[in-house]
Design a protein around this motif. Structure first.
Motif, PDB file in Angstrom:
ATOM      1  N   GLY A 176       0.842  -1.179   0.000  1.00 23.33           N
ATOM      2  CA  GLY A 176       0.000   0.000   0.000  1.00 23.33           C
ATOM      3  C   GLY A 176       0.879   1.231   0.000  1.00 23.33           C
ATOM      4  N   LEU A 177       0.558   2.206  -0.812  1.00 20.59           N
ATOM      5  CA  LEU A 177       1.348   3.417  -0.897  1.00 20.59           C
ATOM      6  C   LEU A 177       0.479   4.598  -0.567  1.00 20.59           C
ATOM      7  CD1 LEU A 177       4.010   4.781  -1.797  1.00 20.59           C
ATOM      8  CD2 LEU A 177       3.012   4.945  -4.053  1.00 20.59           C
ATOM      9  N   LYS A 178       0.947   5.417   0.319  1.00 15.77           N
ATOM     10  CA  LYS A 178       0.200   6.608   0.716  1.00 15.77           C
ATOM     11  C   LYS A 178       1.115   7.809   0.544  1.00 15.77           C
ATOM     12  CE  LYS A 178      -2.619   6.733   4.410  1.00 15.77           C
ATOM     13  NZ  LYS A 178      -2.944   6.644   5.826  1.00 15.77           N
ATOM     14  N   GLY A 179       0.761   8.720  -0.336  1.00 12.65           N
ATOM     15  CA  GLY A 179       1.548   9.932  -0.524  1.00 12.65           C
ATOM     16  C   GLY A 179       0.976  11.038   0.353  1.00 12.65           C
ATOM     17  N   GLN A 180       1.816  11.794   0.999  1.00 11.56           N
ATOM     18  CA  GLN A 180       1.370  12.869   1.877  1.00 11.56           C
ATOM     19  C   GLN A 180       2.166  14.116   1.564  1.00 11.56           C
ATOM     20  OE1 GLN A 180       2.319  11.415   5.713  1.00 11.56           O
ATOM     21  NE2 GLN A 180       0.835   9.784   5.676  1.00 11.56           N
ATOM     22  N   PHE A 192       9.309   6.841 -10.435  1.00  7.59           N
ATOM     23  CA  PHE A 192       8.472   7.957 -10.016  1.00  7.59           C
ATOM     24  C   PHE A 192       8.110   8.822 -11.215  1.00  7.59           C
ATOM     25  CE2 PHE A 192      10.734   6.548  -6.337  1.00  7.59           C
ATOM     26  CZ  PHE A 192       9.857   6.720  -5.280  1.00  7.59           C
ATOM     27  N   GLU A 193       7.111   9.675 -11.010  1.00  6.66           N
ATOM     28  CA  GLU A 193       6.739  10.612 -12.057  1.00  6.66           C
ATOM     29  C   GLU A 193       7.910  11.545 -12.336  1.00  6.66           C
ATOM     30  OE1 GLU A 193       3.269  12.590 -10.546  1.00  6.66           O
ATOM     31  OE2 GLU A 193       1.942  11.005 -11.270  1.00  6.66           O
ATOM     32  N   PRO A 194       8.139  11.895 -13.603  1.00 10.39           N
ATOM     33  CA  PRO A 194       9.212  12.838 -13.926  1.00 10.39           C
ATOM     34  C   PRO A 194       8.937  14.213 -13.320  1.00 10.39           C
ATOM     35  CG  PRO A 194       8.409  11.732 -15.901  1.00 10.39           C
ATOM     36  CD  PRO A 194       7.472  11.383 -14.796  1.00 10.39           C
ATOM     37  N   GLY A 232      12.715  10.336 -12.962  1.00  4.81           N
ATOM     38  CA  GLY A 232      11.863   9.453 -12.170  1.00  4.81           C
ATOM     39  C   GLY A 232      12.539   8.191 -11.673  1.00  4.81           C
ATOM     40  N   SER A 233      13.787   7.953 -12.074  1.00  3.60           N
ATOM     41  CA  SER A 233      14.494   6.766 -11.587  1.00  3.60           C
ATOM     42  C   SER A 233      15.117   7.066 -10.228  1.00  3.60           C
ATOM     43  CB  SER A 233      15.573   6.345 -12.578  1.00  3.60           C
ATOM     44  OG  SER A 233      16.569   7.343 -12.667  1.00  3.60           O
ATOM     45  N   VAL A 234      15.355   6.018  -9.461  1.00  9.26           N
ATOM     46  CA  VAL A 234      15.987   6.176  -8.151  1.00  9.26           C
ATOM     47  C   VAL A 234      17.485   6.341  -8.372  1.00  9.26           C
ATOM     48  CG1 VAL A 234      16.456   5.085  -5.928  1.00  9.26           C
ATOM     49  CG2 VAL A 234      14.190   4.907  -6.951  1.00  9.26           C
ATOM     50  N   LYS A 235      17.997   7.488  -8.018  1.00  6.57           N
ATOM     51  CA  LYS A 235      19.415   7.812  -8.200  1.00  6.57           C
ATOM     52  C   LYS A 235      20.258   7.234  -7.073  1.00  6.57           C
ATOM     53  CE  LYS A 235      22.458  11.817  -8.640  1.00  6.57           C
ATOM     54  NZ  LYS A 235      22.490  13.282  -8.688  1.00  6.57           N
ATOM     55  N   ASP A 236      19.721   7.292  -5.854  1.00 13.06           N
ATOM     56  CA  ASP A 236      20.458   6.810  -4.693  1.00 13.06           C
ATOM     57  C   ASP A 236      19.473   6.381  -3.624  1.00 13.06           C
ATOM     58  OD1 ASP A 236      22.744   6.243  -3.141  1.00 13.06           O
ATOM     59  OD2 ASP A 236      22.684   8.198  -2.179  1.00 13.06           O
ATOM     60  N   ARG A 260       4.753  11.243  -7.024  1.00 14.22           N
ATOM     61  CA  ARG A 260       4.105   9.938  -6.885  1.00 14.22           C
ATOM     62  C   ARG A 260       4.911   8.831  -7.544  1.00 14.22           C
ATOM     63  NH1 ARG A 260      -2.302  10.845  -7.355  1.00 14.22           N
ATOM     64  NH2 ARG A 260      -2.359  12.728  -6.106  1.00 14.22           N
ATOM     65  N   ALA A 261       4.857   7.666  -6.935  1.00 16.85           N
ATOM     66  CA  ALA A 261       5.501   6.493  -7.508  1.00 16.85           C
ATOM     67  C   ALA A 261       4.621   5.947  -8.623  1.00 16.85           C
ATOM     68  CB  ALA A 261       5.714   5.438  -6.435  1.00 16.85           C
ATOM     69  N   LYS A 262       5.206   5.729  -9.805  1.00 17.46           N
ATOM     70  CA  LYS A 262       4.479   5.159 -10.941  1.00 17.46           C
ATOM     71  C   LYS A 262       4.509   3.636 -10.892  1.00 17.46           C
ATOM     72  CE  LYS A 262       5.321   6.788 -14.991  1.00 17.46           C
ATOM     73  NZ  LYS A 262       5.954   7.363 -16.189  1.00 17.46           N
ATOM     74  N   SER A 263       5.624   3.073 -10.473  1.00 16.48           N
ATOM     75  CA  SER A 263       5.708   1.619 -10.328  1.00 16.48           C
ATOM     76  C   SER A 263       6.450   1.305  -9.036  1.00 16.48           C
ATOM     77  CB  SER A 263       6.405   0.979 -11.527  1.00 16.48           C
ATOM     78  OG  SER A 263       7.766   1.288 -11.539  1.00 16.48           O
TER      79      SER A 263
END
Length: 113
Positions: free
Chosen positions: A22-26, A94-96, A67-71, A35-38
């Motif tokens: 479950g993902l909850k953005g705040q 993540f969204e660009p 949107g990619s995880v850099k670190d 927001r996370a896309k995948s």
């Protein structure tokens, strides 16, 4: 934690065993949420499952503009669960956005009943 511009990720993830995520953005202090896309769920390590180890792992994530995880690095939590959380969050997308952003993702591990 590094911040660039007005973007900040504030995500809370609940993981139950190998099951659902479950993902909850705040919004955090009025900043924009990315927001996370995948989302790739973390795999509950078999050793931790057998030892009935539960807990939360906090991972600091830096997301590139594309949107990619850099670190990603663990900033708290049960060491036996840390690698599973890191491996999962590194696969998230993540969204660009126009700028790099960062935030904390919480992975909560609990055995299924």
């Amino acid at each position: 934690m590094r911040k660039r511009g007005a973007l900040l990720i504030a995500l809370s993830v609940a993981l139950v065993g190998l099951g659902g995520i479950g993902l909850k953005g705040q919004e955090a202090q009025g900043d924009i949420v990315r927001r996370a896309k995948s989302k790739v769920p973390a795999v509950y390590p078999e050793l931790a499952r057998r030892m009935n180890i539960t807990g939360t792992v906090k991972v600091e994530v830096v997301v590139a503009p594309n949107g990619s995880v850099k670190d990603a690095k663990v900033v708290g939590g049960q060491p036996l669960l840390a690698n599973a959380a890191l491996e999962a969050v590194r696969k998230w997308r993540f969204e660009p956005a126009t700028m790099e952003s960062s935030g904390i993702v919480d992975f909560k591990f609990a055995p299924r009943n």
